[in-house]
Enzyme design. Structure first.
Site, short mmCIF file in Angstrom:
data_model
loop_
_atom_site.label_atom_id
_atom_site.label_comp_id
_atom_site.label_asym_id
_atom_site.label_seq_id
_atom_site.Cartn_x
_atom_site.Cartn_y
_atom_site.Cartn_z
CE LYS A 4 -1.97 2.48 3.22
NZ LYS A 4 -1.72 3.82 2.63
CD GLU A 7 12.77 3.91 8.86
OE1 GLU A 7 12.74 4.84 9.70
OE2 GLU A 7 12.65 4.08 7.64
CB CYS A 35 12.55 8.69 9.61
SG CYS A 35 13.44 7.69 8.42
CD GLU A 92 9.89 11.97 12.87
OE1 GLU A 92 8.84 11.33 13.08
OE2 GLU A 92 10.85 11.51 12.23
#
Ligand code: ADP
Length: 499
Positions: free
Chosen positions: A192, A268, A302, A399
């Site tokens: 996806k 991850e 990231c 983040e």
């Protein structure tokens, strides 16, 4: 834009046209979703709709999983590693042929600079597939010597159907990092793509078919997380799911595994990575790498080096040079040759980043440059530097996933190591120094899945990639990824032992 059988011809900002089929890719065919729903994908540089794509719901996920399940059991599990290697390399040849087109689509849908997509994203994806193709005929088990009246061996086998749920920041590279090892190991796939960037996954799907992969081996769905993504995470016939995205959704994937069939999960996730610059570093180089560390891909990465710690004796000099360098970098139209920074992916992300910038200001950090919109349309944010930060501020803990860096001072190695660890994350870190002993000692100390020394953001498919702490579970990259896409079976043969 024109269309026939959902194959659409898109006109790119370069003036060239690209053909793309916007349906779901199941069993090597492009098909409409069962419920016939479609959704829009937006060009983040303008905020305008590029086109619509078919939307997968849970019934489409079932259909794709059935295709992958049948393909695995009837065909793919009997295809040799040599043949898998050949197919994967053929796919890479086709990606090379269409490199420019793929880069343009990636840039259009994601907003990253076309030149960067062309020289970094697409080549890195091809490199990753070729690297893992090399494993396809070299995945072996082991004979284990035990007693003389027994013969024991351990086989390394694929899982069967694997799910892959990927984000929007590196749409093609994420396909490479997940499908590369999954296919090399002999699994079939239901992928996806992100609802923000479905286009290059669809282009990739058409090349899968052209390369000659048997039907059902790779299935590509466009769709949303809570519907299609969740259906993959909960599916009883999927034996492994690989996810890249936010830590919160990552936790929900793990829960979905527990609530369904205990499928193996690799995650991850997010990061808040420290970039540590000692006074003996090559300053000019450190400035450039630190800039790339945070502003590459508009901060939407990231591993972004979003917390820069500079030793006090060079702090002012570093800050001046870093500020000048950040101001010299071009922000704007992704299709202009000298653009480095394009728009953020979406209005949602734009607003989120702006609210982090507000929180930085409200909590007492000093805004050195940026902090505001760039241009009139699209989701551009100027490169933003905060100083005078402390570890408790929201911008030092969470983040941001945008072009926002917080720079602060340290005096000793002990102090900076302690600060480096004051978040819940552990994805990456970097250290800049000319002192080899210090570089090694700090690298050993840092609680992070990747440590860069005198560089930042270098991608290498051959090394392990993943997170300590809340930055993830499992490793992508290298032979470590092969472990993530295989399971072990021990066979014990009796050579004469009787009961
Ligand atoms: P980001 O903030 O970078 O978009 P997300 O974690 O929200 O990261 O999304 C990463 C991927 O996970 C996307 O493909 C998204 O559709 C998918 N996703 C989001 N929510 C869920 C969910 N509840 N279950 C499964 N997949 C999800």
């Amino acid at each position: 834009m024109s269309s026939s059988n959902n194959e659409q011809t898109l006109t790119l900002p370069t003036g060239k046209t690209v053909k793309i089929n916007t349906c779901l890719f199941i069993n090597n065919e492009f098909v409409d979703g069962i419920d016939g729903k479609r959704f829009e994908t937006i060009n983040p540089a303008t905020g305008k709709v590029i086109t619509t794509v078919a939307e997968a719901l849970s019934n489409d996920v079932d259909k794709a999983v059935d295709a992958a399940y049948e393909a695995y059991n009837k065909v793919w599990k009997n295809v040799s590693g040599t043949e898998r290697n050949k197919l994967m390399n053929k796919l890479c040849d086709l990606m090379e042929r269409d490199l420019e087109e793929m880069a343009a689509l990636e840039s259009l849908d994601n907003g990253k600079a076309f030149s960067i997509a062309k020289f970094a994203d697409v080549p890195a994806t091809i490199k990753t597939f070729r690297y893992f193709a090399g494993f396809a005929d070299k995945i072996t088990g082991k004979i284990v010597e035990t007693d003389h009246d027994k013969f024991d061996y351990v086989l390394r086998e694929p899982f069967g159907v694997c799910g892959a749920i990927i984000p929007w920041n590196f749409p093609l590279l994420m396909i490479g990092m997940k499908l590369g090892p999954a296919l090399a190991c002999g699994n079939t796939i239901v992928l996806k793509s992100s609802e923000f960037t479905p286009l290059t996954a669809l282009k990739f799907a058409s090349l899968v078919k052209e390369a000659g992969f048997p039907k059902g081996v790779v299935n590509v769905l466009s769709g949303f997380g809570p519907t299609a993504g969740s259906a993959i995470a909960h599916h009883m016939k999927i034996s492994k799911v690989a996810f890249t995205g936010s830590t919160n959704v990552g936790k929900s994937i793990l829960k979905a595994s527990a609530d369904s069939n205990l499928k193996k999960v690799s995650l991850e996730l997010g990061g808040k990575s420290p970039n540590i610059i000692f006074a003996d570093a090559n300053l000019e180089e450190a400035v450039k790498w630190a800039h790339m560390g945070i502003f590459f891909n508009h901060g939407q990465i990231c591993v972004a080096g979003s917390r820069v710690y500079v030793q006090d004796s060079i702090y002012d000099e570093f800050l001046n040079k870093f500020k000048s360098y950040a101001e010299s970098i071009k922000v704007g139209d992704p299709f202009k040759e000298d653009t480095y920074q394009g728009p953020q992916i979406s209005k949602i992300q734009y607003d989120r980043i702006m609210s982090y910038i507000e929180s930085g200001k409200n909590e007492g950090a000093k805004l050195l440059i940026g902090g505001e919109r760039h241009g009139e349309e699209g989701y551009f944010i100027k490169p933003t530097i905060f100083t005078d930060v402390n570890e408790n501020m929201t911008i030092m803990q969470e983040e941001i996933f945008g072009p926002v860096v917080a720079i602060s001072k340290f005096s000793t190695a002990e102090e900076v190591i302690e600060k480096a660890h004051l978040t819940k994350y552990g994805l990456a870190a970097a250290v800049f120094t000319q002192d080899i002993t210090r570089a090694l000692k700090i690298s050993n100390e840092l609680q992070a899945g990747t440590v860069w020394v005198n560089c930042y953001n270098i991608y290498e498919p051959a090394v392990a990639f993943g997170g300590y702490r809340e930055s993830g579970i499992g490793r992508e990259g290298g032979k470590y990824a092969i472990n993530e896409y295989t399971q072990l079976k021990s066979v014990q043969i009796n050579l004469g032992r009787s009961l």
